[in-house]
Design an enzyme around this catalytic site. Structure first.
Site, mmCIF file in Angstrom:
data_model
loop_
_atom_site.group_PDB
_atom_site.id
_atom_site.type_symbol
_atom_site.label_atom_id
_atom_site.label_comp_id
_atom_site.label_asym_id
_atom_site.label_seq_id
_atom_site.Cartn_x
_atom_site.Cartn_y
_atom_site.Cartn_z
ATOM 1 N N GLU A 1 88.278 27.099 92.461
ATOM 2 C CA GLU A 1 89.527 27.511 91.805
ATOM 3 C C GLU A 1 89.395 28.975 91.413
ATOM 4 O OE1 GLU A 1 92.230 25.721 91.899
ATOM 5 O OE2 GLU A 1 90.940 24.422 93.070
ATOM 6 N N CYS B 1 93.991 32.670 84.259
ATOM 7 C CA CYS B 1 94.329 32.702 85.683
ATOM 8 C C CYS B 1 95.829 32.491 85.847
ATOM 9 C CB CYS B 1 93.548 31.637 86.432
ATOM 10 S SG CYS B 1 93.756 30.008 85.722
HETATM 11 P P1 NAD Z 1 83.425 35.226 87.839
HETATM 12 O O1 NAD Z 1 83.772 34.898 89.233
HETATM 13 O O2 NAD Z 1 82.895 36.563 87.535
HETATM 14 O O3 NAD Z 1 82.325 34.191 87.292
HETATM 15 C C1 NAD Z 1 82.542 32.788 87.336
HETATM 16 C C2 NAD Z 1 81.207 32.080 87.338
HETATM 17 O O4 NAD Z 1 80.528 32.376 88.554
HETATM 18 C C3 NAD Z 1 80.269 32.511 86.215
HETATM 19 O O5 NAD Z 1 79.598 31.371 85.719
HETATM 20 C C4 NAD Z 1 79.299 33.432 86.929
HETATM 21 O O6 NAD Z 1 78.034 33.488 86.294
HETATM 22 C C5 NAD Z 1 79.187 32.769 88.277
HETATM 23 N N1 NAD Z 1 78.737 33.633 89.377
HETATM 24 C C6 NAD Z 1 78.840 34.970 89.481
HETATM 25 N N2 NAD Z 1 78.334 35.383 90.672
HETATM 26 C C7 NAD Z 1 77.898 34.283 91.317
HETATM 27 C C8 NAD Z 1 77.296 34.053 92.587
HETATM 28 N N3 NAD Z 1 77.033 35.042 93.428
HETATM 29 N N4 NAD Z 1 77.001 32.785 92.948
HETATM 30 C C9 NAD Z 1 77.279 31.752 92.118
HETATM 31 N N5 NAD Z 1 77.841 31.906 90.893
HETATM 32 C C10 NAD Z 1 78.150 33.162 90.502
HETATM 33 O O7 NAD Z 1 84.736 34.921 86.960
HETATM 34 P P2 NAD Z 1 84.938 35.093 85.402
HETATM 35 O O8 NAD Z 1 85.057 36.530 85.069
HETATM 36 O O9 NAD Z 1 83.959 34.260 84.649
HETATM 37 O O10 NAD Z 1 86.353 34.374 85.212
HETATM 38 C C11 NAD Z 1 87.570 35.011 85.448
HETATM 39 C C12 NAD Z 1 88.172 34.594 86.768
HETATM 40 O O11 NAD Z 1 88.314 33.178 86.814
HETATM 41 C C13 NAD Z 1 89.560 35.150 86.988
HETATM 42 O O12 NAD Z 1 89.677 35.602 88.304
HETATM 43 C C14 NAD Z 1 90.456 33.944 86.749
HETATM 44 O O13 NAD Z 1 91.710 34.017 87.391
HETATM 45 C C15 NAD Z 1 89.625 32.840 87.271
HETATM 46 N N6 NAD Z 1 90.017 31.544 86.741
HETATM 47 C C16 NAD Z 1 90.646 30.654 87.578
HETATM 48 C C17 NAD Z 1 91.068 29.422 87.089
HETATM 49 C C18 NAD Z 1 91.762 28.434 87.981
HETATM 50 O O14 NAD Z 1 91.892 27.280 87.595
HETATM 51 N N7 NAD Z 1 92.216 28.829 89.143
HETATM 52 C C19 NAD Z 1 90.850 29.105 85.748
HETATM 53 C C20 NAD Z 1 90.196 30.024 84.934
HETATM 54 C C21 NAD Z 1 89.782 31.246 85.439
#
Ligand code: NAD
Length: 520
Positions: free
Chosen positions: A288, A322
């Site tokens: 997501e 999001c």
């Molecule tokens: P992010 O992608 O930076 O991080 C999300 C998670 O991924 C964290 O736990 C991070 O440590 C981990 N991560 C980072 N690099 C990784 C890798 N290479 N491999 C595996 N895991 C890794 O996102 P964020 O800043 O934590 O959250 C914000 C984003 O989330 C926004 O884009 C927002 O739109 C989205 N979001 C989407 C939904 C939805 O339901 N569609 C809901 C909430 C947030």
């Protein structure tokens, strides 16, 4: 027999006793919960490392909220292997017993509701209202998925009648799951993904976002405290690109449940698709991702309600959702009339450290990286549109990451601030010729998560139903605030795999169906 599920009600902070109870929870959390060191949990055992990582209060960055170990790839390996060992026994625990773990965790979180919300006020800068809604959603996910697991697990009754054979159709677990949530719904999203994975009989490794480990740890503790068998729910901290990346790549990982940015989601999708030596399955990736959601207003709308809907959609939790309505698409006939109403309402939002009280609406953005990214978009916005409100960070003595609501007018539909996810309190106002043009603009980004239409025209509302290409469409209301079991949530295109969290099909993603026929 379970009582029918219905969403948790939100706390009414206009009542003095609720304010007092929340303030008391904040004081208790400050005295007893924050500022401490917490371990990782692997195979039921606490694990620490020499180096640590801390989460801080974004309102006062010098204030440390919690310190956790700096996990690395070797911890990911140990946790995945522990989960793999725990899987055979956990997968055979009857679904009713697994559901009880969720229901007990939900009951305990409900009893200590303000404590969980208070942690989020301090660790990620949520207002009381937003933190309360996040905790309510966490409780809802746990309760709803307990109900859903009982409904779907034995689906034999859905099969046709075929007298020569005795038939069954059961949804069985997949195996070891990597659970990787974001920081912006730091209680609800980890709780939902964890509850879904566990109740369907999988064993998990949960790695919360670096910014919000404490609230995720406290949520996971609810499960451990009930005597969840060792290895069923492992908890890691450390950099996503090291710990998370190894969790995704490990050959014993069977599925990945990820919520986060588009960039990381795409990367996980690629890595998960590659079959590793010794891997016996194709990994399932439930991803997501982001959004660039639009609120569309036409000339037949109730403009006061629409202006309020635009502001609520854009600035709740500082636009760090999001589902945030970061674009308002306004038809030319009412553009000049509604814009001052939007600006006036946004200008009235109170800003400050949210632990100061229930009336603070806008807290800080999450960290310095976010602040710098958002401010670079603000700079871009001044070239691409006309600055109508905000635009300057708010300086505070403690150096909090405050950016007031910022609005740009007359932004071209293809401008970068109208196309890219900014994930902060920045709203682009876009002028459309008419409703057709507005709909075309709404569908013009690579995302497709949420959207809203304010219109008094039945014909246009029906057209939006059919043509506005988003996973969650809202008519004559704001585009944030999906409720579990009420608005199944997930988006199209680059918003992800449309898992529809909180919906009737979600748990199927964590299972595989087994059909058995015995000749009679
Ligand atoms: P992010 O992608 O930076 O991080 C999300 C998670 O991924 C964290 O736990 C991070 O440590 C981990 N991560 C980072 N690099 C990784 C890798 N290479 N491999 C595996 N895991 C890794 O996102 P964020 O800043 O934590 O959250 C914000 C984003 O989330 C926004 O884009 C927002 O739109 C989205 N979001 C989407 C939904 C939805 O339901 N569609 C809901 C909430 C947030």
């Amino acid at each position: 027999m379970l009582r029918p599920y219905s969403p948790e009600s939100l706390t009414d902070f206009s009542r003095e006793e609720n304010r007092a109870a929340f303030a008391a929870a904040l004081a208790r959390v400050k005295a007893e919960v924050i500022g401490r060191a917490y371990p990782m949990i692997i195979d039921g055992q606490p694990v620490t490392t020499a180096a640590g990582t801390v989460s801080v209060n974004p309102s006062r960055p010098a204030e440390q909220i919690a310190s956790f170990p700096e996990g690395d790839a070797s911890h990911a390996d140990r946790a995945i292997e522990a989960a793999a060992r725990a899987f055979p026994a956990w997968s055979r625990v009857p679904v009713a017993d697994r559901a009880r773990y969720l229901l007990r965790a939900a009951a305990e979180m409900r009893r200590r509701k303000h404590e969980f919300s208070a942690i989020m006020v301090l660790e990620v800068g949520k207002s009381w209202y937003e933190a309360d809604a996040d905790t309510a959603e966490a409780i809802d996910f746990m309760t709803f998925y307990a109900h859903q697991a009982l409904r779907i697990t034995d689906s034999s009754g859905m099969l046709a009648v075929y007298p020569p054979e005795q038939l069954s159709l059961t949804y069985i677990p997949l195996g070891v799951g990597a659970v990787i949530p974001p920081w912006n719904f730091p209680n609800a999203i980890p709780a939902g993904m964890t509850a879904a994975g566990l109740v369907t009989g999988n064993t998990l490794v949960l790695k919360p976002a670096e910014q919000s480990p404490l609230i995720a740890y406290k949520m996971a503790e609810l499960f451990w405290d009930q005597g969840l068998p060792a290895g069923v729910l492992n908890f890691l901290t450390g950099p996503g690109e090291i710990v998370g990346a190894r969790m995704v790549a490990h050959p014993q990982t069977r599925f990945i449940s990820f919520t986060g940015s588009k960039a990381v989601g795409i990367q996980i999708n690629e890595v998960a698709a590659k079959v590793q030596p010794g891997q016996k399955w194709l990994k399932r990736a439930i991803l997501e991702m982001g959004g660039k959601d639009a609120v569309l207003v036409d000339e037949t709308a109730d403009l006061a309600a629409a202006a309020q809907g635009v502001v609520d959609s854009a600035f709740g939790f500082q636009g760090q959702k999001c589902s945030a309505g970061s674009r308002a698409i306004l038809v030319d006939a009412i553009y000049d009339q509604i814009v001052p109403q939007i600006v006036e309402r946004a200008a009235a939002l109170s800003i400050g450290a949210p632990d100061a009280g229930a009336d603070v609406h806008q807290g800080p953005v999450i960290d310095i990286e976010a602040m710098n990214r958002i401010m670079s978009y603000v700079e871009l916005g001044t070239q691409e549109g006309k600055l109508l409100l905000g635009g300057e960070p708010l300086a505070t003595p403690e150096g909090g990451y405050f950016i007031p609501p910022t609005i740009f007018g007359d932004v071209p539909p293809d401008a970068r601030v109208a196309q890219e996810e900014i994930f902060g309190p920045v709203l682009a106002l876009i002028r459309a010729r008419d409703f057709d043009h507005a709909l075309e603009i709404a569908n013009s980004t690579e995302y497709g998560l949420t959207g809203a239409v304010f219109s008094g025209s039945r014909e246009r509302l029906e057209r939006a139903r059919a043509e506005f290409h988003v996973g969650n469409l809202y008519l004559n209301r704001k585009c944030t605030g999906a409720l579990v079991g009420v608005h199944p949530f997930g988006g199209f295109n680059m918003s992800g795999t449309d898992s529809k969290a909180g919906g009737p099909d979600y748990l199927l993603l964590f299972t595989q169906a087994k059909s058995v026929a015995e000749r009679l």
